[in-house]
Write a protein that holds these residues in place. Structure first.
Motif, PDB file in Angstrom:
ATOM      1  N   GLU A  20      38.598  42.475  56.592  1.00  0.00           N
ATOM      2  CA  GLU A  20      39.124  43.565  56.379  1.00  0.00           C
ATOM      3  C   GLU A  20      38.929  43.937  55.096  1.00  0.00           C
ATOM      4  N   LYS A  21      38.674  45.154  54.479  1.00  0.00           N
ATOM      5  CA  LYS A  21      38.469  45.398  52.805  1.00  0.00           C
ATOM      6  C   LYS A  21      39.884  45.710  52.410  1.00  0.00           C
ATOM      7  N   VAL A  22      40.153  45.350  51.319  1.00  0.00           N
ATOM      8  CA  VAL A  22      41.397  45.903  50.743  1.00  0.00           C
ATOM      9  C   VAL A  22      40.815  46.447  49.325  1.00  0.00           C
ATOM     10  N   SER A  23      41.039  47.665  49.205  1.00  0.00           N
ATOM     11  CA  SER A  23      40.722  48.641  48.175  1.00  0.00           C
ATOM     12  C   SER A  23      41.812  48.722  47.041  1.00  0.00           C
ATOM     13  N   ILE A  24      41.266  48.435  45.637  1.00  0.00           N
ATOM     14  CA  ILE A  24      42.102  48.652  44.514  1.00  0.00           C
ATOM     15  C   ILE A  24      41.721  49.668  43.534  1.00  0.00           C
ATOM     16  N   ALA A  25      42.750  50.161  42.964  1.00  0.00           N
ATOM     17  CA  ALA A  25      42.570  51.276  41.658  1.00  0.00           C
ATOM     18  C   ALA A  25      42.920  50.297  40.579  1.00  0.00           C
ATOM     19  N   ILE A  26      41.740  50.102  39.574  1.00  0.00           N
ATOM     20  CA  ILE A  26      42.533  49.573  38.122  1.00  0.00           C
ATOM     21  C   ILE A  26      42.783  50.409  37.352  1.00  0.00           C
ATOM     22  N   MET A  27      43.884  50.643  37.056  1.00  0.00           N
ATOM     23  CA  MET A  27      44.258  51.559  35.955  1.00  0.00           C
ATOM     24  C   MET A  27      44.429  50.691  34.486  1.00  0.00           C
ATOM     25  N   GLY A  28      43.588  51.082  33.417  1.00  0.00           N
ATOM     26  CA  GLY A  28      43.792  50.614  32.329  1.00  0.00           C
ATOM     27  C   GLY A  28      42.863  49.485  32.080  1.00  0.00           C
ATOM     28  N   VAL A  29      41.424  49.602  32.054  1.00  0.00           N
ATOM     29  CA  VAL A  29      40.569  48.250  31.854  1.00  0.00           C
ATOM     30  C   VAL A  29      40.553  48.228  30.516  1.00  0.00           C
ATOM     31  N   GLY A  30      41.153  47.320  30.006  1.00  0.00           N
ATOM     32  CA  GLY A  30      40.890  46.921  28.661  1.00  0.00           C
ATOM     33  C   GLY A  30      40.709  45.282  28.609  1.00  0.00           C
ATOM     34  N   ASN A  31      41.201  44.331  27.555  1.00  0.00           N
ATOM     35  CA  ASN A  31      40.927  43.223  27.303  1.00  0.00           C
ATOM     36  C   ASN A  31      41.211  42.367  28.509  1.00  0.00           C
ATOM     37  N   VAL A  32      42.677  42.544  29.124  1.00  0.00           N
ATOM     38  CA  VAL A  32      43.166  41.854  30.407  1.00  0.00           C
ATOM     39  C   VAL A  32      42.305  42.346  31.558  1.00  0.00           C
ATOM     40  N   GLY A  33      41.823  43.590  31.603  1.00  0.00           N
ATOM     41  CA  GLY A  33      41.121  44.269  32.840  1.00  0.00           C
ATOM     42  C   GLY A  33      39.766  43.468  32.754  1.00  0.00           C
ATOM     43  N   ARG A  34      39.072  43.455  31.658  1.00  0.00           N
ATOM     44  CA  ARG A  34      37.672  42.987  31.714  1.00  0.00           C
ATOM     45  C   ARG A  34      37.842  41.429  32.275  1.00  0.00           C
ATOM     46  N   ASN A  35      38.807  40.778  31.885  1.00  0.00           N
ATOM     47  CA  ASN A  35      38.947  39.111  32.279  1.00  0.00           C
ATOM     48  C   ASN A  35      39.095  39.303  33.771  1.00  0.00           C
ATOM     49  N   PHE A  36      40.050  40.319  34.301  1.00  0.00           N
ATOM     50  CA  PHE A  36      40.248  40.681  35.493  1.00  0.00           C
ATOM     51  C   PHE A  36      39.127  40.612  36.477  1.00  0.00           C
ATOM     52  N   LEU A  37      38.325  41.716  35.972  1.00  0.00           N
ATOM     53  CA  LEU A  37      37.016  41.987  36.807  1.00  0.00           C
ATOM     54  C   LEU A  37      36.121  40.869  36.753  1.00  0.00           C
ATOM     55  N   SER A  38      35.888  39.989  35.697  1.00  0.00           N
ATOM     56  CA  SER A  38      35.186  38.871  35.606  1.00  0.00           C
ATOM     57  C   SER A  38      35.563  37.713  36.657  1.00  0.00           C
ATOM     58  N   LEU A  39      36.931  37.734  36.728  1.00  0.00           N
ATOM     59  CA  LEU A  39      37.646  36.535  37.718  1.00  0.00           C
ATOM     60  C   LEU A  39      37.299  36.972  39.187  1.00  0.00           C
ATOM     61  N   LEU A  40      37.348  38.262  39.376  1.00  0.00           N
ATOM     62  CA  LEU A  40      37.194  38.795  40.740  1.00  0.00           C
ATOM     63  C   LEU A  40      35.817  38.770  41.002  1.00  0.00           C
ATOM     64  N   SER A  41      34.699  38.851  40.090  1.00  0.00           N
ATOM     65  CA  SER A  41      33.524  38.888  40.735  1.00  0.00           C
ATOM     66  C   SER A  41      33.032  37.208  40.687  1.00  0.00           C
ATOM     67  N   ARG A  42      33.534  36.354  39.951  1.00  0.00           N
ATOM     68  CA  ARG A  42      33.207  34.976  40.135  1.00  0.00           C
ATOM     69  C   ARG A  42      33.981  34.425  41.356  1.00  0.00           C
ATOM     70  N   ASN A  43      35.044  34.886  41.993  1.00  0.00           N
ATOM     71  CA  ASN A  43      35.960  34.309  42.840  1.00  0.00           C
ATOM     72  C   ASN A  43      35.783  34.966  44.400  1.00  0.00           C
ATOM     73  N   GLN A  44      34.590  35.762  44.325  1.00  0.00           N
ATOM     74  CA  GLN A  44      34.695  36.561  45.741  1.00  0.00           C
ATOM     75  C   GLN A  44      34.714  35.339  47.046  1.00  0.00           C
ATOM     76  N   LYS A  45      34.053  34.484  46.846  1.00  0.00           N
ATOM     77  CA  LYS A  45      33.989  33.387  48.039  1.00  0.00           C
ATOM     78  C   LYS A  45      35.513  33.040  48.093  1.00  0.00           C
ATOM     79  N   GLY A  46      36.064  32.520  47.232  1.00  0.00           N
ATOM     80  CA  GLY A  46      37.329  31.763  47.067  1.00  0.00           C
ATOM     81  C   GLY A  46      38.515  32.942  47.584  1.00  0.00           C
ATOM     82  N   ILE A  47      38.343  33.984  47.335  1.00  0.00           N
ATOM     83  CA  ILE A  47      38.873  35.310  47.663  1.00  0.00           C
ATOM     84  C   ILE A  47      39.124  35.533  49.032  1.00  0.00           C
ATOM     85  N   ARG A  48      37.800  35.524  49.694  1.00  0.00           N
ATOM     86  CA  ARG A  48      37.748  35.519  51.099  1.00  0.00           C
ATOM     87  C   ARG A  48      38.667  34.364  51.969  1.00  0.00           C
ATOM     88  N   ARG A  49      38.139  33.383  51.191  1.00  0.00           N
ATOM     89  CA  ARG A  49      38.650  31.956  51.995  1.00  0.00           C
ATOM     90  C   ARG A  49      40.272  31.933  51.941  1.00  0.00           C
TER      91      ARG A  49
END
Lengths: 354, 354
Positions: A20-49
């Protein structure tokens, strides 16, 4: 191409289509947001599990506007666009009402704090009405409009998590909600804002205010607009959120006493002569039926755990009615730790979403 | 009797009948078990609010046998029976197969550690086969038979939580599972057993081993049978559980090096002369594809956070692949904190149970 490779690919495709997909809207991609996107892309497998869900970014905004992220665009590509200053290439520019109309599962608010917190509060209330949950790192709406936000969430049967609003990436609210459920907390004392305490420490080591703030900026600790921090407002907002969330009060920033470090003047010499360590300490405790909350300048006992982890740490001490004392700290807090706390909140809500 | 009183009573009855019950079998009501029952009876309201369930004790055992708790007996009454040494008055004496046959929702294992952990392992596997989840504070089955226990849970689609097996009441596994989901841990260093470190500290302050252990017993820290602790076995078991749970290894107590404090002899004088602080430190880390785990005597740096909270604390430091460092400690750990961790596990499973 071997048979085992094909089978493996097939397995991955079946697994993906099942998720099942969970869709998110990220409001305000700044310094923390960039780190969030980086964590999200590196952790896809762990997030699914760990959640059984796939998290997909459907909207992303920065100071230029809100963009509807093209279907199928990877988080890596989105991150790259942002890093090149071209978030607009993510997709069509839209308005907030378009976001609400499409109802993503979660709005993730990483926009900067505002003095009155009104726009954030409005966004959360609108989100709840549209069946959207909220994860926020933005303190203002909660420090200024706690009961409006929480009542709206409750009435609409929606969730809001806000781990990253206090003490950066140090687990606090999630620790209480998932690891310390049986305890009743009577006091929280903490160092929950880094900039103000880092600058204070430098000033006690003979830098003047301007030198101290420049040093904090060089180290990536202070923001360009640092006055919310150095006037003690940031720390006070966090104290308000601790008081309302953990002690059930309903106060706002205007209700508490707080200190900053911009106007210490004469007092500073006295502090230096004492040789003591000073911190801006958030202190919230129950006294009879009253809740007392403050964010004040304090001289620290040498063995106080709050000064044990150094000047780039954020930490707090929880005391319970039974006399237990839990101490939690993050030795070098920064945007990555804050982003990790935001993603953890998104994962908690994703996992529990039917 | 007023109308409003009647309405209130009616509301409570409706609320109660609506609540799904979670039945638990408490195996081994000793010191931690008494604290667990006390927390359970004092927290009924909070438990209902946080889990949406009512937790009911259906079986309780101590060294005299297993008793089927009479329907309707309150937790207070059960606790009182135990405190008067009359747990048998709880209800009919039964066998383990009767417990399994009646399939409570959760078996809570607070029995003491055994050298081989076989009986505990057998109990968990039987429980999983009968659709029963497990919460345990007993280290042996996990330190000796990790993969058997975890495979059985997985195959039968059941849960096991074991927060209280390591570092007493200090949140560790639940913190990782609910508050630090996005991080990848590369190292855990901790002081996870109190008795061995308390005794060591006293010996470095010129008490001999016997005096030190007597002092630890007077303070309620050491058990009557303390050799598992002072030989370093307890600490080593915990290290094994950290390694298997957090790093995905599959080792047992026989696979790791560990120190105790019973045979320090000559080395002790040297240690005293150094003026350093020493601790038995659990250290588990990833080095390439290897996992290195040990529980050894170490000289501590003065500013090491692990020595910042004093000799009655339990604490640990988590390091992540991204260089973040989270520090968590419990300043005065004891049976109450351990019982609180057990109850938290029971609440987590209760909340998630359909």
């Amino acid at each position: 191409m071997t048979m085992s490779y094909l089978l493996q690919e097939l397995r991955v495709m079946v697994l993906k289509s099942d998720l099942e997909k969970v869709s998110i809207a990220i409001m305000g991609v700044g310094n923390v947001g960039r780190n969030f996107l980086s964590l999200l892309s590196r952790n896809q497998k762990g997030i699914r599990r760990k959640t059984g869900k796939e998290i997909v970014v459907s909207f992303a905004s920065d100071s230029n506007g809100i963009y509807s992220v093209r279907s199928g665009m990877s988080t890596e590509t989105l991150l790259k666009a942002k890093e090149e200053g071209k978030l607009r290439e993510a997709g069509k520019k839209v308005e907030m009402e378009d976001v609400l109309g499409e109802s993503p599962d979660i709005i993730v608010d990483m926009t900067p704090a505002t003095p009155d917190g009104l726009s954030g509060m409005g966004m959360y209330v609108d989100a709840f009405k549209h069946g959207i949950d909220v994860v926020t790192a933005n303190k203002s709406p909660l420090a200024m409009h706690w009961s409006e936000v929480m009542n709206s969430a409750r009435i609409n049967g929606r969730k809001i998590r806000y781990e990253a609003t206090v003490a950066g990436g140090t687990p606090l609210f999630n620790l209480i909600d998932y690891s310390l459920m049986p305890v009743e907390i009577v006091r929280v004392r903490g160092i929950v804002s880094m900039t103000v305490n880092f600058v204070l420490d430098r000033m006690l080591h003979n830098l003047d205010f301007e030198q101290s703030i420049r040093m904090a900026q060089r180290e990536g600790i202070a923001e360009t607009n640092f006055h919310d921090d150095t006037l003690g407002i940031d720390s006070a907002r966090k104290t308000v959120i601790i008081s309302n969330s953990i002690f059930g009060s309903n106060i706002s920033l205007n209700d508490i006493e707080f200190d900053g470090v911009e106007n210490l003047s004469d007092h500073l010499d006295e502090m230096k002569r004492s040789g003591d360590r000073y911190r801006i300490v958030s202190d919230v405790y129950r006294k009879g039926s009253e809740i007392l909350a403050s964010s004040k300048l304090q001289s620290m006992e040498p063995l106080d755990p709050l000064v044990s982890l150094g000047t780039t740490s954020l930490c707090y001490l929880l005391e319970t009615t039974d006399g237990s004392k839990y101490f939690v700290g993050n030795i070098r807090d920064g945007p990555l730790e804050t982003a990790s706390a935001v993603l953890n909140d998104v994962m908690l809500i994703s996992r529990e979403r039917a």
